[in-house]
Design an enzyme around this catalytic site. Structure first.
Site, short mmCIF file in Angstrom:
data_model
loop_
_atom_site.label_atom_id
_atom_site.label_comp_id
_atom_site.label_asym_id
_atom_site.label_seq_id
_atom_site.Cartn_x
_atom_site.Cartn_y
_atom_site.Cartn_z
N ASP A 183 0.83 -1.21 0.00
CA ASP A 183 0.00 0.00 0.00
C ASP A 183 0.87 1.26 0.00
OD1 ASP A 183 -2.28 1.51 0.04
OD2 ASP A 183 -2.68 1.24 2.18
N ASN A 240 -10.67 -2.27 -5.53
CA ASN A 240 -9.91 -1.48 -6.50
C ASN A 240 -10.63 -1.31 -7.84
OD1 ASN A 240 -6.62 -2.68 -5.41
ND2 ASN A 240 -7.74 -0.86 -4.79
C1 FPP Z 1 -1.60 0.29 -3.45
O1 FPP Z 1 -1.23 1.62 -3.60
C2 FPP Z 1 -1.25 -0.51 -4.58
C3 FPP Z 1 -2.12 -1.02 -5.50
C4 FPP Z 1 -3.55 -0.80 -5.55
C5 FPP Z 1 -1.66 -1.82 -6.60
C6 FPP Z 1 -0.48 -2.66 -6.30
C7 FPP Z 1 0.34 -2.70 -7.50
C8 FPP Z 1 1.67 -2.68 -7.52
C9 FPP Z 1 2.51 -2.70 -6.34
C10 FPP Z 1 2.38 -2.64 -8.78
C11 FPP Z 1 2.22 -3.86 -9.56
C12 FPP Z 1 2.63 -5.07 -8.85
C13 FPP Z 1 2.97 -6.15 -9.49
C14 FPP Z 1 3.27 -7.39 -8.75
C15 FPP Z 1 3.04 -6.10 -10.94
P1 FPP Z 1 -2.36 2.71 -3.61
O2 FPP Z 1 -2.60 3.10 -5.01
O3 FPP Z 1 -3.56 2.17 -2.89
O4 FPP Z 1 -1.69 3.85 -2.80
P2 FPP Z 1 -2.43 5.00 -1.98
O5 FPP Z 1 -3.21 4.32 -0.89
O6 FPP Z 1 -1.30 5.79 -1.45
O7 FPP Z 1 -3.28 5.74 -2.96
#
Ligand code: FPP
Length: 263
Positions: free
Chosen positions: A25, A73
């Site tokens: 996250d 998501n």
């Molecule tokens: C959370 O950050 C992350 C995600 C919703 C997506 C996770 C994806 C990755 C780490 C990249 C791809 C991974 C692989 C294995 C290809 P957020 O967007 O919720 O962050 P925030 O809470 O700060 O907005």
């Protein structure tokens, strides 16, 4: 006094968690802090995933599960979803060779039918191409929600009962776990969440019943080997008793119940 910062040397290889699960996250906030578009945060997050997968494999951790896309998501802006899916597809393609070289067995859990067809196809290809590996099992949770996981398991078992193939009395914890998306994976020993949130956010709800939880304020794109070691080091300092008394654990009861030395 704060304990000494851990280095790889301080980890006890005999007491590593068998299964580590991570809620990655903070990509968006990491990007925002730097004035970057959110996607740049996700791209940096993919680099962290690469680094942690490598390190987990190097250390000999048996199972690593990454929460890459939650059911919730799907409510994000369509453009972000599209770019995340494209990133995922590219990532799988780029990593395949390294996964094969190291015997990583790739696996994906969640409501995968909801993913775009090309991503489903890439997942299927990656799974097939790695299924004979004998190394770490890497699981990506995609379109995953813990409650939905439990509900689909209930539905599967209810259908078995309805068809007369199963009696309600036969539904025990092992049978139930076998109907979850995670069938065949051991329960996570350690669940890590980055970005300073203290929640499980619908991740592996049934499976995390006895997991040790580790929270860090670090945003996922900054979570690399050193911080991973810190989490493992912290885990190794915990007392895992699974509801028993310390005396029972010391008498070897836990080891007998688990069929293995306590971790
Ligand atoms: C959370 O950050 C992350 C995600 C919703 C997506 C996770 C994806 C990755 C780490 C990249 C791809 C991974 C692989 C294995 C290809 P957020 O967007 O919720 O962050 P925030 O809470 O700060 O907005």
């Amino acid at each position: 006094m704060k304990p000494l910062p851990p280095s790889p040397l301080t980890l006890d290889p005999a007491r590593l968690p068998r299964h580590v699960a991570i809620i990655m996250d903070g990509n968006g906030r990491w990007a925002k802090q730097r004035g970057y578009p959110r996607m740049r945060g996700h791209a940096a997050g993919a680099e962290s995933a690469r680094a942690v997968i490598r390190e987990a494999r190097r250390l000999g951790i048996g199972y690593l599960t990454l929460f890459a896309f939650s059911e919730e998501n799907w409510q994000r802006p369509a453009r972000e979803i599209r770019t995340l899916m494209a990133l995922l597809k590219r990532y799988l393609r780029q990593e395949l060779r390294e996964m094969q070289e190291h015997g990583i067995v790739f696996n994906a859990i969640g409501n995968l039918a909801r993913l775009p067809a090309d991503v489903q196809e890439e997942l299927r290809r990656t799974r097939e191409a790695t299924q004979n590996g004998s190394g770490m099992v890497l699981t990506l949770a995609l379109s995953y929600g813990g409650r939905s996981d439990i509900l689909q398991a209930v539905q599967t078992l209810a259908r078995e009962v309805q068809a007369g193939r199963l009696s309600p009395d036969e539904i025990d914890a092992a049978r139930f776990a076998g109907a979850l998306y995670t069938a065949g994976l051991p329960d996570p020993d350690l669940v890590i969440r980055t970005s300073g949130e203290y929640r499980l956010s619908n991740f592996l709800l049934w499976q995390s019943a006895y997991a040790e939880l580790y929270f860090t304020p670090t945003y996922w794109p900054d979570f690399r080997e050193e911080e991973f070691h810190r989490a493992l080091w912290d885990y190794q300092r915990r007392d895992r008793r699974f509801g028993l008394t310390q005396e029972q654990v010391e008498s070897g009861l836990l080891a007998r119940l688990l069929g293995a030395p306590p971790r």
